[in-house]
Design a protein around this motif. Sequence first.
Motif, PDB file in Angstrom:
ATOM      1  N   PRO A  94     125.531   0.856 -30.961  1.00 39.74           N
ATOM      2  CA  PRO A  94     124.654   1.987 -30.655  1.00 39.74           C
ATOM      3  C   PRO A  94     123.187   1.583 -30.536  1.00 39.74           C
ATOM      4  CG  PRO A  94     126.204   2.570 -32.392  1.00 39.74           C
ATOM      5  CD  PRO A  94     126.341   1.096 -32.166  1.00 39.74           C
ATOM      6  N   VAL A  95     122.747   0.632 -31.370  1.00 42.59           N
ATOM      7  CA  VAL A  95     121.363   0.153 -31.295  1.00 42.59           C
ATOM      8  C   VAL A  95     121.101  -0.497 -29.941  1.00 42.59           C
ATOM      9  CG1 VAL A  95     119.787  -1.585 -32.241  1.00 42.59           C
ATOM     10  CG2 VAL A  95     121.049  -0.088 -33.783  1.00 42.59           C
ATOM     11  N   ALA A  96     122.026  -1.348 -29.500  1.00 43.34           N
ATOM     12  CA  ALA A  96     121.870  -1.988 -28.188  1.00 43.34           C
ATOM     13  C   ALA A  96     121.849  -0.948 -27.078  1.00 43.34           C
ATOM     14  CB  ALA A  96     123.007  -2.989 -27.964  1.00 43.34           C
ATOM     15  N   ALA A  97     122.726   0.047 -27.185  1.00 44.36           N
ATOM     16  CA  ALA A  97     122.807   1.069 -26.136  1.00 44.36           C
ATOM     17  C   ALA A  97     121.499   1.842 -26.008  1.00 44.36           C
ATOM     18  CB  ALA A  97     123.967   2.016 -26.431  1.00 44.36           C
ATOM     19  N   ILE A  98     120.906   2.207 -27.140  1.00 45.14           N
ATOM     20  CA  ILE A  98     119.652   2.975 -27.101  1.00 45.14           C
ATOM     21  C   ILE A  98     118.531   2.134 -26.488  1.00 45.14           C
ATOM     22  CG2 ILE A  98     117.893   4.124 -28.483  1.00 45.14           C
ATOM     23  CD1 ILE A  98     120.141   4.768 -30.523  1.00 45.14           C
ATOM     24  N   TYR A  99     118.367   0.908 -26.976  1.00 38.83           N
ATOM     25  CA  TYR A  99     117.340   0.027 -26.419  1.00 38.83           C
ATOM     26  C   TYR A  99     117.498  -0.116 -24.902  1.00 38.83           C
ATOM     27  CZ  TYR A  99     114.935  -2.294 -30.397  1.00 38.83           C
ATOM     28  OH  TYR A  99     114.126  -2.609 -31.466  1.00 38.83           O
ATOM     29  N   ARG A 142     116.900   3.025 -22.559  1.00 35.85           N
ATOM     30  CA  ARG A 142     115.493   3.382 -22.376  1.00 35.85           C
ATOM     31  C   ARG A 142     114.818   2.512 -21.328  1.00 35.85           C
ATOM     32  NH1 ARG A 142     113.668   4.533 -28.730  1.00 35.85           N
ATOM     33  NH2 ARG A 142     115.038   6.355 -28.991  1.00 35.85           N
ATOM     34  N   ARG A 143     115.429   1.376 -21.007  1.00 34.32           N
ATOM     35  CA  ARG A 143     114.844   0.477 -20.024  1.00 34.32           C
ATOM     36  C   ARG A 143     115.578   0.491 -18.689  1.00 34.32           C
ATOM     37  NH1 ARG A 143     113.552  -1.107 -24.890  1.00 34.32           N
ATOM     38  NH2 ARG A 143     111.707  -2.439 -25.281  1.00 34.32           N
ATOM     39  N   PHE A 144     116.889   0.656 -18.734  1.00 30.38           N
ATOM     40  CA  PHE A 144     117.680   0.443 -17.522  1.00 30.38           C
ATOM     41  C   PHE A 144     118.549   1.635 -17.125  1.00 30.38           C
ATOM     42  CE2 PHE A 144     117.143  -3.658 -19.732  1.00 30.38           C
ATOM     43  CZ  PHE A 144     116.349  -4.296 -18.782  1.00 30.38           C
ATOM     44  N   GLY A 145     118.396   2.775 -17.821  1.00 30.51           N
ATOM     45  CA  GLY A 145     119.167   3.939 -17.422  1.00 30.51           C
ATOM     46  C   GLY A 145     120.552   3.947 -18.049  1.00 30.51           C
ATOM     47  N   ARG A 146     121.543   4.175 -17.239  1.00 31.29           N
ATOM     48  CA  ARG A 146     122.883   4.452 -17.740  1.00 31.29           C
ATOM     49  C   ARG A 146     123.508   3.257 -18.453  1.00 31.29           C
ATOM     50  NH1 ARG A 146     127.801   5.286 -14.620  1.00 31.29           N
ATOM     51  NH2 ARG A 146     129.275   6.404 -15.936  1.00 31.29           N
ATOM     52  N   VAL A 147     124.042   3.495 -19.664  1.00 25.00           N
ATOM     53  CA  VAL A 147     124.753   2.486 -20.449  1.00 25.00           C
ATOM     54  C   VAL A 147     126.066   3.089 -20.932  1.00 25.00           C
ATOM     55  CG1 VAL A 147     124.724   1.063 -22.533  1.00 25.00           C
ATOM     56  CG2 VAL A 147     122.612   1.384 -21.213  1.00 25.00           C
ATOM     57  N   THR A 148     127.149   2.384 -20.691  1.00 21.29           N
ATOM     58  CA  THR A 148     128.469   2.809 -21.149  1.00 21.29           C
ATOM     59  C   THR A 148     128.852   1.998 -22.382  1.00 21.29           C
ATOM     60  OG1 THR A 148     129.182   3.405 -18.911  1.00 21.29           O
ATOM     61  CG2 THR A 148     130.921   2.948 -20.534  1.00 21.29           C
ATOM     62  N   VAL A 149     129.300   2.687 -23.438  1.00 25.65           N
ATOM     63  CA  VAL A 149     129.738   2.029 -24.667  1.00 25.65           C
ATOM     64  C   VAL A 149     131.244   2.237 -24.808  1.00 25.65           C
ATOM     65  CG1 VAL A 149     129.459   1.845 -27.161  1.00 25.65           C
ATOM     66  CG2 VAL A 149     127.499   2.496 -25.727  1.00 25.65           C
ATOM     67  N   LEU A 150     131.977   1.145 -24.960  1.00 28.21           N
ATOM     68  CA  LEU A 150     133.430   1.188 -25.111  1.00 28.21           C
ATOM     69  C   LEU A 150     133.812   0.709 -26.505  1.00 28.21           C
ATOM     70  CD1 LEU A 150     134.437  -0.443 -21.690  1.00 28.21           C
ATOM     71  CD2 LEU A 150     134.285   2.002 -22.231  1.00 28.21           C
ATOM     72  N   LEU A 193     125.227   5.587 -42.366  1.00 19.82           N
ATOM     73  CA  LEU A 193     124.368   4.938 -41.376  1.00 19.82           C
ATOM     74  C   LEU A 193     125.047   4.886 -40.022  1.00 19.82           C
ATOM     75  CD1 LEU A 193     121.842   3.357 -40.584  1.00 19.82           C
ATOM     76  CD2 LEU A 193     122.977   1.280 -41.400  1.00 19.82           C
ATOM     77  N   HIS A 194     126.343   4.558 -40.007  1.00 17.30           N
ATOM     78  CA  HIS A 194     127.075   4.455 -38.747  1.00 17.30           C
ATOM     79  C   HIS A 194     127.058   5.791 -38.003  1.00 17.30           C
ATOM     80  CE1 HIS A 194     130.935   2.771 -36.657  1.00 17.30           C
ATOM     81  NE2 HIS A 194     129.897   2.825 -35.851  1.00 17.30           N
ATOM     82  N   ARG A 195     127.309   6.853 -38.719  1.00 18.48           N
ATOM     83  CA  ARG A 195     127.319   8.179 -38.079  1.00 18.48           C
ATOM     84  C   ARG A 195     125.934   8.532 -37.541  1.00 18.48           C
ATOM     85  NH1 ARG A 195     131.305  11.555 -42.264  1.00 18.48           N
ATOM     86  NH2 ARG A 195     133.120  10.190 -41.949  1.00 18.48           N
ATOM     87  N   LEU A 196     124.904   8.195 -38.309  1.00 19.10           N
ATOM     88  CA  LEU A 196     123.550   8.483 -37.835  1.00 19.10           C
ATOM     89  C   LEU A 196     123.251   7.720 -36.542  1.00 19.10           C
ATOM     90  CD1 LEU A 196     120.386   8.624 -40.084  1.00 19.10           C
ATOM     91  CD2 LEU A 196     120.319   7.400 -37.929  1.00 19.10           C
ATOM     92  N   LEU A 197     123.630   6.445 -36.486  1.00 18.05           N
ATOM     93  CA  LEU A 197     123.379   5.651 -35.284  1.00 18.05           C
ATOM     94  C   LEU A 197     124.177   6.164 -34.092  1.00 18.05           C
ATOM     95  CD1 LEU A 197     123.337   2.048 -36.822  1.00 18.05           C
ATOM     96  CD2 LEU A 197     121.370   3.417 -36.117  1.00 18.05           C
ATOM     97  N   LEU A 198     125.417   6.555 -34.326  1.00 14.41           N
ATOM     98  CA  LEU A 198     126.231   7.091 -33.231  1.00 14.41           C
ATOM     99  C   LEU A 198     125.653   8.412 -32.725  1.00 14.41           C
ATOM    100  CD1 LEU A 198     129.824   6.318 -34.550  1.00 14.41           C
ATOM    101  CD2 LEU A 198     128.692   5.255 -32.591  1.00 14.41           C
ATOM    102  N   ASP A 199     125.217   9.274 -33.639  1.00 15.37           N
ATOM    103  CA  ASP A 199     124.594  10.536 -33.213  1.00 15.37           C
ATOM    104  C   ASP A 199     123.349  10.268 -32.377  1.00 15.37           C
ATOM    105  OD1 ASP A 199     126.512  12.033 -34.514  1.00 15.37           O
ATOM    106  OD2 ASP A 199     125.279  12.455 -36.277  1.00 15.37           O
ATOM    107  N   ALA A 200     122.549   9.285 -32.806  1.00 12.68           N
ATOM    108  CA  ALA A 200     121.331   8.957 -32.062  1.00 12.68           C
ATOM    109  C   ALA A 200     121.661   8.419 -30.678  1.00 12.68           C
ATOM    110  CB  ALA A 200     120.504   7.943 -32.846  1.00 12.68           C
ATOM    111  N   ALA A 201     122.678   7.564 -30.595  1.00  9.67           N
ATOM    112  CA  ALA A 201     123.067   7.020 -29.293  1.00  9.67           C
ATOM    113  C   ALA A 201     123.613   8.120 -28.397  1.00  9.67           C
ATOM    114  CB  ALA A 201     124.107   5.924 -29.475  1.00  9.67           C
ATOM    115  N   GLU A 202     124.411   9.010 -28.965  1.00  8.64           N
ATOM    116  CA  GLU A 202     124.988  10.099 -28.169  1.00  8.64           C
ATOM    117  C   GLU A 202     123.906  11.034 -27.633  1.00  8.64           C
ATOM    118  OE1 GLU A 202     129.194  12.065 -28.792  1.00  8.64           O
ATOM    119  OE2 GLU A 202     127.749  12.912 -30.209  1.00  8.64           O
ATOM    120  N   GLU A 226     120.906  10.073 -26.850  1.00  5.10           N
ATOM    121  CA  GLU A 226     120.004   9.335 -25.970  1.00  5.10           C
ATOM    122  C   GLU A 226     120.396   9.551 -24.514  1.00  5.10           C
ATOM    123  OE1 GLU A 226     116.705   7.079 -25.193  1.00  5.10           O
ATOM    124  OE2 GLU A 226     117.420   7.619 -27.209  1.00  5.10           O
ATOM    125  N   PRO A 227     119.474  10.025 -23.661  1.00  2.00           N
ATOM    126  CA  PRO A 227     119.809  10.203 -22.244  1.00  2.00           C
ATOM    127  C   PRO A 227     120.294   8.893 -21.629  1.00  2.00           C
ATOM    128  CG  PRO A 227     117.719  11.259 -22.756  1.00  2.00           C
ATOM    129  CD  PRO A 227     118.099  10.477 -23.970  1.00  2.00           C
TER     130      PRO A 227
END
Length: 447
Positions: free
Chosen positions: A25-30, A33-41, A118-127, A129-130
Amino acid sequence: MQDPRMAAPVTGSGVVVVGAGLAGPVAAIYLARRFGRVTVLERHADPRHIPAGQGRSLMVIVSHRGWRVLRELGLEDAVRRICVPLTARCGHLPDGSAVLTPYSRDRAPIWAVERHRLHRLLLDAAEAEPGVGLHFERPVLAVDLQAPALLVRAGTAERWISCRHVIGCDGVHSAVRAALVERGAHEQVSTLELAYQEIVLDLPSCDRGLMHYWPAGDALFGAFPLTSSPLFAGSVFFRKDGPAPSYAAAVNGRARARQFVDVFPSLAAGIPDLEEQLATKPVSTVRLTRCDTWTSGGRAVLVGDSCHAMAPFMGQGMNCAFEDVRTLVACLDQEGDWRRAFAAYERSRKTDGDAIADISYQHYRTMSRLPDPRDEAEEAVARRLVALMPNRFVPLYERCAFSEESYSAALAEERRLRELARRILIRHGSAAVDLPDQQLRAFVPAR
């Protein structure tokens, strides 16, 4: 390459992050914010829908490197609200004495947090994130590094999805690393000689501002205060095989409880449901990974446990993974080209990943061993040098947990300190501990 049989398809995107553990989730958010769409599997089910305590270790540690990342993502305050600060570790020795070791010389704390919170907080933040799309129960079966593309399963169906860049945050059993190995990379995957189980217990006489541990030579028990209750989360580590105590021979909760009572009698007396916990909770192992190649052109890159899974005893696994992500993104910002950025990231982090893995394993030996006069003399001389020249010598734990100094540089400095202490002991024997300051200074080479 697409297979129309795949149920609930995932559409390809520019960047795919494989793995939605703590680093994913940390990688996805970063990246979003720079490159637009990110898919997490993620191969597993959404942990936010699973009862707490069903996954990996109950507690993780956030220290300086992790806080920098959380601050940059705007998550620092939210995470601090679910953490407890710890200023030192307290070793409870078999003779009833205790040894207090501050984590830093100025008593700055590290921070313990329940992994699932912590995991749930990070997942909520990633979800939230536009641009970030989270997809659970989507195991990646294969990675075509040339395309690049990923073979993804959903239910009983499979389909290839294409992308431009793959970020491997998928841990010890990384499908991304497996693809690199198929193309010639060399990996080392092993299992630490320890087995462990999690135990929740009450320690009413133990300070909740400390981490507590009970060394027993071939065994170790460590406990952190839970942040959601007045109890402690404990982990018992035993050798899997070899000389007693051996968890391999303890096939059920009753046998494990007898072993626990033999090694940790004072602790066992305060855990009324010890046998039940040891019978029902899984016996886990610690997997270690190294890989000599972390990237494939500008197409794929490894992060965190996928390339440097380590023993948990320094509390740096998550912090190192977060720093991996931050370094990777900094290289992308600086280079402006994915191939050059991936190469710069690997040059920057490979040696450090190996170094912190070595440090973490050695720290287990430091915490589990019983007092030995030979070791104590070296420790005492090293402590004298640190106190005498605080700007020249910094304790290894402090370097790792309270700075962004390269792990490899920290390890090199620690080895120089230890070698110096040994030279002084060879020259002066046990009297080295009490040498005048001026004589000790004379042994320290000029910079």
